[in-house]
Enzyme design. Sequence first.
Site, PDB file in Angstrom:
ATOM      1  N   GLY A   1       0.778  -1.230   0.000  1.00 56.02           N
ATOM      2  CA  GLY A   1       0.000   0.000   0.000  1.00 56.02           C
ATOM      3  C   GLY A   1       0.806   1.274   0.000  1.00 56.02           C
ATOM      4  N   SER A   2       0.440   2.190  -0.839  1.00 57.58           N
ATOM      5  CA  SER A   2       0.824   3.588  -0.715  1.00 57.58           C
ATOM      6  C   SER A   2      -0.169   4.404  -1.501  1.00 57.58           C
ATOM      7  CB  SER A   2       2.217   3.846  -1.269  1.00 57.58           C
ATOM      8  OG  SER A   2       2.340   5.243  -1.511  1.00 57.58           O
ATOM      9  N   ALA A   3      -0.649   5.486  -0.897  1.00 61.51           N
ATOM     10  CA  ALA A   3      -1.597   6.346  -1.594  1.00 61.51           C
ATOM     11  C   ALA A   3      -0.915   7.055  -2.762  1.00 61.51           C
ATOM     12  CB  ALA A   3      -2.214   7.352  -0.618  1.00 61.51           C
TER      13      ALA A   3
END
Lengths: 425, 150
Positions: free
Chosen positions: B63-65
Amino acid sequence: MRLTAAEERMLDGGDGPAKQKAMSGLVQLGRAFDAPRMVEIGYAHIHAGMALYLHDVELMEDLATMGARMAVPSSVNIANADTVNWRATGAPESLARLQQRAAGAQHQMGAACTFTCTPYWAGHWPTWNTHMTSIESTVTIFCNSVLGARSNRDGFFAVYAGITGRYPLFGYHLDENRRGTHLVRVDTPLRSVTDYSALGFHVGRIVGEGVPVFEGFTERPSLDALDALGAALATSGGVALFIVPGVTPPYATTAQAFAGGRVPEQAVDAKRADLDAVYDYFCTRDDGVFDIVHVGCPHASFEEMKDYARLIDGKRVADGMEFWITTSRAVRRMAEEAGIIRTLEASGAKVISDTCPISCHFARTVSPDPKLGVVPPPLRSIVVDSAKQAKYVRDMIRCDTLLTGTAEAIETAMTGRFVRNGRAA
Amino acid sequence: MKPPITGRAIVEGQASGPALFASEAISFLGDVDINTGQVVGDLPSVHGMSVKGTVLVFPYSRGSAGAWRFLYQLFKHGNHPVAIVTRDPPDPSVVQGAILAGIPIVSDIPDAAWGNMQNGQMLSVDGTAGQVTPQDDAPISSPPQPEDQR
């Protein structure tokens, strides 16, 4: 996916090419995540157009030229340059000019040019059950966890949601995903806002994309503390929502925060040693060599600006030391009128808005357009009071860090000697 | 031509290329250098290889925005994978970046087919139909499916 007549018209181009492009993207996103329909949103925190990235500003200009207008109240995320005072950060004029072009597109689209990762301190304060979208994970987690709004961790499509006023119904827009997954037992008094940052980083590493429910705070955390906690949870993990019973709407008790009232028997522990381990993890260079002391991540609130002035207490930044305070232009304006900026600047501090070290020094890892003439600064180490800033300084601008509390960071700037957390005079 | 492997349609469009098979999760924020397309992250199975022009196959995204931005920048620098195939659905941010960059994605590849994929094997990806089709005789297999599910 079931669309309303109005949404079908947007998709078919009846409302112009910008809404068509935006709705087409949102429908694809909705299909990918099995969203049954769209929801109407009440707020969008959108992309700034990052001047350092190739053709990124054009992404916003193209939409503005296509006739895109924000259908809901919109704020704009942090930028790659202080668009007014870029010289203070060593940025070339070409970069600032490009960033100003993005602002032109934002104005055309009707978005408020907040250029901040904390738009709530600038008045964008969505309320309970407001569906919304945000490109910034710190905004997502604050609005979900403190205000009770409903947001996913979005990327560029926050702009598309703002243009259409719609977002596909999935993730944290649904009640079923807004329940606790982990119980966290805080077993140490938290002494500073930075302690909340260290706590968030520790817990985010363990819970990943879960929803931690916190127990054991000895007092109600301040808004600044909740902001720091969320920013760090969203950095080390993929956390979009945390629950502090009695703070996070609508949960009054720990039992209510878990589906069916089933509180897990096992808790994630957060002891003083766990927080110390986070401080140690981000002290990657221990020879006292550093170039910048930085506070204001996430962008400082008005209350934090007052704190900085109180902690500086008439002292002067040590010779040869850079001390950066980053905040939004809105908070800066209020602090200016309150005489706080004068006090801060009299110490030799630089008050910088619109950007921050991780945003304006990306040139080390991003390949900016050669025409911009951006030269990566020769940084050796940065002293910070935020685990979020520390992680991205280390991983994205590939620079050493020294993490300490806010009071200690300011003492470091004033003395020129690194002061470890808990050692403030 | 081998029969297509049916997964889940995530991002529409069609593309073909040689498979680059990563056994580890990928984060587009940090694992791939946008200047070269090289994998620079701690991914032993593909470290140092280039994703440029490949069908990038990996189990799931970390995950990473900010992932969308790096996928889009890989595209703007001409170093992007032509298609993406995953075991689990990727993060919303990866999906948003892929839609912006026009990179088709198919996810939810059945376990039996997953185990047989190989580096360099030519794959055709149809992100609209949710299908991945091997283009040569390399040992890739699709699990037997009852007729009514085809």
